[in-house]
Design an enzyme around this catalytic site. Structure first.
Site, PDB file in Angstrom:
ATOM      1  N   GLY A  69     -23.715   3.397  -7.003  1.00  0.00           N
ATOM      2  CA  GLY A  69     -24.568   2.308  -6.569  1.00  0.00           C
ATOM      3  C   GLY A  69     -25.353   1.748  -7.743  1.00  0.00           C
ATOM      4  O   GLY A  69     -25.587   2.429  -8.746  1.00  0.00           O
ATOM      5  N   GLY A 118     -22.004   6.425  -5.311  1.00  0.00           N
ATOM      6  CA  GLY A 118     -21.540   5.470  -4.327  1.00  0.00           C
ATOM      7  C   GLY A 118     -20.049   5.242  -4.333  1.00  0.00           C
ATOM      8  O   GLY A 118     -19.470   4.815  -3.327  1.00  0.00           O
ATOM      9  N   GLU A 141     -26.816  12.703  -9.200  1.00  0.00           N
ATOM     10  CA  GLU A 141     -28.122  12.151  -8.834  1.00  0.00           C
ATOM     11  C   GLU A 141     -29.322  12.949  -9.326  1.00  0.00           C
ATOM     12  O   GLU A 141     -30.392  12.375  -9.570  1.00  0.00           O
ATOM     13  CB  GLU A 141     -28.197  11.997  -7.307  1.00  0.00           C
ATOM     14  CG  GLU A 141     -27.374  10.857  -6.759  1.00  0.00           C
ATOM     15  CD  GLU A 141     -25.878  11.134  -6.746  1.00  0.00           C
ATOM     16  OE1 GLU A 141     -25.097  10.169  -6.640  1.00  0.00           O
ATOM     17  OE2 GLU A 141     -25.491  12.326  -6.844  1.00  0.00           O
ATOM     18  N   ASP A 149     -26.369  11.625  -2.139  1.00  0.00           N
ATOM     19  CA  ASP A 149     -26.464  10.840  -0.909  1.00  0.00           C
ATOM     20  C   ASP A 149     -25.074  10.355  -0.502  1.00  0.00           C
ATOM     21  O   ASP A 149     -24.108  11.057  -0.707  1.00  0.00           O
ATOM     22  CB  ASP A 149     -27.459   9.683  -1.096  1.00  0.00           C
ATOM     23  CG  ASP A 149     -27.016   8.667  -2.139  1.00  0.00           C
ATOM     24  OD1 ASP A 149     -26.262   9.032  -3.073  1.00  0.00           O
ATOM     25  OD2 ASP A 149     -27.416   7.486  -2.027  1.00  0.00           O
TER      26      ASP A 149
END
Length: 338
Positions: A69, A118, A141, A149
Site C-alpha cells: 500500500g 498490500g 510492517e 494487515d
C-alpha cells in the site's frame, strides 16, 4: 475490449474466458493507492456476474507485482491533518481484500518481483498464487511502526508451526519457491513461461496451471523450522528475544538483530494482533485490523518508520520508546479495545 485507466494505474481487458487485470504503476512498484483500490474493486464487481468471464488473472507491470500500500501517502495525509482520507484508504483496501476472498470465480495472481504488504492482500485471498523464481514475498510492517494487515493476522498464524509469527515480526522475505513451500503460494512456474501461462489461462481456464507448474526446489527454510518454532512460539516479545539470545546460531543472531531494529511497540502490538487473529475468521480479522490500523497511523512510530524507511531512507528511525522495556502495556491493551 481493453480498458486502461491511467489515473488509477489499472488495465482491464477481456481475453477469451478471462478477465485480465494489469497493475500499471511501475514507477511506484505498483504500490496501491486509493484510486487503484477502487478500480480493482469496481472491475471485480463488473465481472462477478458476467457469464462470459470465467476466471480473473492479475499481473503487475514492470519489475514488481505490487510492493504494498502507498503508506507514504497515508503518512502525508496524517501529517496534513487529513486523517479521514487515510482511514478511507484502509477501509476500502480491506473491503477489496474481502471481496477477493469471496469472489465466486477462480482468481489467479501471476507474481514476479516484489509482492509485499498490500500486494499480498490482493493476491493471497484468491484461489491461486503462481510464483516465479523472481518473486519475493514479505510482510515488513513492523519495520515502519505498523502491523501486519490486509488479513495477515488471519493467514500468518495459520502457516505451519510458528512460521507466520516469524515472518510477521521480522519481515523476512521469502523467495518464490520458499513462499510456495510455506503456503503463501500455490504453484511455481519459471518466469520465462509466465506470459504463456497467462494466455493459456484465458484459453483453457484454471486447469492450465498444472500444465506449467514445475517441481519445487528444496525448501531453504526447512532446516530452520525447529528453531523458528522454538523461538517464535513464545508468549511475549521479551520471551522471543530471550530464546533467540540463548540460541547459538547465525540464524538466531540475525533474527535478533533484525527484531532489535524494528519498533519495539510495533513488535508488541503485532504479536498481540497475530495471536488474536488465530482465533478469528477472515472477515472478523479484517474488521479488527481496520480498527487497529486507524489507531496505529496516528501514533509517532508510524510516521517515523515511514520517514526513515521510505521517505528520507536514512534507515535510522527514532522509535518512541526506543527500548522494549519502556513499552507501556496499557497502550497495547487500549489499541485492541472494541
Amino acid at each position: 475490449m481493453t480498458s486502461t485507466n491511467e489515473a488509477a494505474g489499472l488495465e482491464a481487458k477481456r481475453d477469451g474466458r478471462a478477465g485480465r487485470l494489469l497493475l500499471r504503476r511501475p514507477q511506484a512498484l505498483n504500490a496501491l493507492d486509493l484510486s487503484m483500490v477502487r478500480a480493482l474493486h469496481g472491475q471485480l464487481r463488473l465481472w462477478q456476474d458476467d457469464p462470459d468471464i470465467e476466471i480473473v488473472v492479475l499481473e503487475g507491470e514492470g519489475r514488481a507485482f505490487c510492493a504494498g500500500g502507498d503508506v507514504r501517502r497515508v503518512r502525508a495525509d496524517i501529517l496534513a491533518g487529513a486523517g479521514d482520507a487515510a482511514d478511507t484508504f484502509f477501509t476500502e483496501e480491506y473491503a477489496l481484500n474481502a471481496a477477493i476472498a469471496h469472489f465466486p470465480k477462480p482468481y489467479v495472481s501471476l507474481i514476479q518481483g516484489a509482492c509485499m504488504g498490500g500486494g499480498l492482500g490482493i493476491s493471497i485471498h484468491g484461489s491461486d498464487r503462481v510464483l516465479t523464481e523472481t518473486a519475493l514475498l514479505a510482510m515488513p510492517e513492523t519495520a515502519i511502526g505498523f502491523a501486519p494487515d490486509i488479513g495477515a493476522s488471519y493467514f500468518l498464524p495459520r502457516l505451519p508451526g510458528a512460521l507466520g509469527f516469524y515472518l510477521g515480526l521480522t519481515g523476512t522475505r521469502l523467495a518464490g519457491a520458499d513462499a510456495v513451500h510455506a503456503g503463501l503460494g500455490t504453484a511455481f512456474v519459471p518466469s520465462d513461461r509466465l506470459t504463456e501461462l497467462g494466455d493459456a489461462l484465458a484459453k483453457d481456464g484454471r486447469g492450465a496451471i498444472s500444465q506449467f507448474a514445475v517441481a519445487l526446489p528444496l525448501y531453504s527454510l526447512a532446516p530452520l523450522l525447529p528453531a523458528i518454532d522454538a523461538c517464535f512460539s513464545a508468549e511475549s516479545v521479551p520471551a522471543i528475544l530471550a530464546r533467540l539470545a540463548a540460541m547459538d546460531s547465525d540464524w538466531a543472531r540475525a533474527a535478533l538483530a533484525e527484531l532489535n531494529r524494528h519498533s519495539p511497540s510495533a513488535l508488541c502490538w503485532s504479536l498481540t494482533a497475530l495471536k488474536a487473529g488465530a482465533r478469528l475468521d477472515l472477515d472478523s480479522a479484517l474488521a479488527a485490523e481496520l480498527r487497529l490500523a486507524q489507531r496505529l497511523i496516528r501514533l509517532p512510530d508510524f510516521a517515523e518508520g515511514v520517514r526513515a524507511m521510505l521517505v528520507d531512507k536514512d534507515r535510522k528511525p527514532r522509535w518512541q520508546p526506543a527500548r522494549l522495556e519502556d513499552v507501556d502495556p496499557r497502550l497495547i491493551r487500549d489499541l485492541f479495545r472494541p
